[in-house]
Motif scaffolding. Structure first.
Motif, PDB file in Angstrom:
ATOM      1  N   GLU A 156       0.807  -1.218   0.000  1.00  0.00           N
ATOM      2  CA  GLU A 156       0.000   0.000   0.000  1.00  0.00           C
ATOM      3  C   GLU A 156       0.842   1.272   0.000  1.00  0.00           C
ATOM      4  OE1 GLU A 156      -2.660  -0.353   3.306  1.00  0.00           O
ATOM      5  OE2 GLU A 156      -3.773  -2.042   2.422  1.00  0.00           O
ATOM      6  N   GLN A 164      -2.879  -5.043  -5.173  1.00  0.00           N
ATOM      7  CA  GLN A 164      -3.996  -4.566  -4.370  1.00  0.00           C
ATOM      8  C   GLN A 164      -5.304  -5.101  -4.950  1.00  0.00           C
ATOM      9  OE1 GLN A 164      -3.653  -0.294  -4.280  1.00  0.00           O
ATOM     10  NE2 GLN A 164      -1.661  -0.329  -3.277  1.00  0.00           N
ATOM     11  N   PRO A 165      -6.301  -5.413  -4.103  1.00  0.00           N
ATOM     12  CA  PRO A 165      -6.268  -5.320  -2.653  1.00  0.00           C
ATOM     13  C   PRO A 165      -5.314  -6.344  -2.038  1.00  0.00           C
ATOM     14  CG  PRO A 165      -8.256  -6.436  -3.345  1.00  0.00           C
ATOM     15  CD  PRO A 165      -7.590  -5.941  -4.594  1.00  0.00           C
ATOM     16  N   TYR A 166      -4.799  -6.015  -0.885  1.00  0.00           N
ATOM     17  CA  TYR A 166      -3.783  -6.827  -0.231  1.00  0.00           C
ATOM     18  C   TYR A 166      -4.280  -8.235   0.070  1.00  0.00           C
ATOM     19  CZ  TYR A 166      -1.071  -8.711   3.648  1.00  0.00           C
ATOM     20  OH  TYR A 166      -0.346  -9.534   4.460  1.00  0.00           O
TER      21      TYR A 166
END
Length: 267
Positions: A156, A164-166
């Motif tokens: 991030e 992303q998303p993580y």
């Protein structure tokens, strides 16, 4: 006079890049070999594809994000031949960084995009530096929770939008806690805000994956996590490939610009 300095006919004249030379033949050689170790280490330990030969090394951890996979030249060879070998050895659709200590010529026709010519920066262990200050607590990753915090901050804060998303495990497998790399995390209370990695190989520390979240910028966080990685092996030189944003921070820590390398990206 000129002829008197010529070596005997047939004598081998070392270039500094022969495979059998000691790693510390030159500082640049140490940096090249240590970055090659960084490229392969995680893949070796996790059972993912890797290669380590005389002229190049590579490790592949995933199919998203160029920072996930590295290819590092170990000798000044034809990069086109290496890229062809990478295509034979590894998935052709996998992204990667292609790192060379030497100018490569244009590789766009081979499907790569030029990321730039960032400087290799080095700090010598004999240097006296005033340690940076920060209001964050800097901790090494000693368990999976801290390792996950570091991974999230890197994805991030760098940022790495492709990851992303993580998702846990995108870059750091649990075996990272067992290898020659130490992950550092800067916390504000329980909130992770900055991270770095120290990878030690061939008598040199590679500092990598430095990232800071926006809410920690201006608080000395980047310098502090870089310092933790830099000084983990106090008797060894430290080296890093510097970003434009990071160079002023590294210069304040007494890193010196040694030479420019060349970095390409396979999207």
């Amino acid at each position: 006079m000129g002829a008197s300095i010529l070596p005997p006919e047939g004598e081998h004249l070392a270039t500094g890049w022969e495979a059998d030379l000691p790693a510390d033949d030159s500082l640049v050689r140490q940096a090249v070999l240590a970055h090659a170790s960084w490229a392969t280490d995680a893949a070796r330990r996790t059972g993912n594809p890797w290669y380590d030969g005389e002229t190049w090394a590579a490790g592949f951890l995933g199919d998203r994000g160029a920072l996930t996979n590295w290819v590092v030249l170990k000798q000044p060879v034809d990069p086109g031949e290496v890229i062809a070998a990478v295509d034979r050895e590894f998935p052709r659709d996998a992204p990667y960084l292609f790192v060379s200590a030497w100018p490569t010529g244009n590789l766009k026709h081979l499907g790569l995009g030029l990321a730039g010519h960032p400087p290799l920066m080095v700090r010598f262990p004999s240097t006296t530096t005033t340690p940076p200050t920060t209001d964050l607590e800097i901790r090494p990753a000693t368990d999976l929770d801290i390792l996950a915090d570091a991974e999230r901050v890197l994805i991030e804060g760098y940022p790495l939008p492709e990851l992303q998303p993580y998702q846990p495990g995108s870059l750091y497998d649990p075996t990272f806690l067992e290898g020659p790399s130490t992950v550092w995390v800067g916390y504000d209370g329980k909130v992770p805000l900055a991270t770095s990695v120290a990878h030690h190989a061939f008598g040199l520390t590679v500092v990598e994956n430095v990232a800071v979240l926006p809410q920690a910028r201006g608080r000395g966080a980047g310098a502090a996590v870089t310092w933790a990685a830099t000084t983990q092996y106090a008797d060894s030189p430290a080296a890093l490939i510097a970003s434009d944003d990071g160079q002023p921070v590294y210069q304040r820590l007494d890193y010196l610009r040694l030479e420019r390398w060349t970095v390409w990206v396979r999207p």
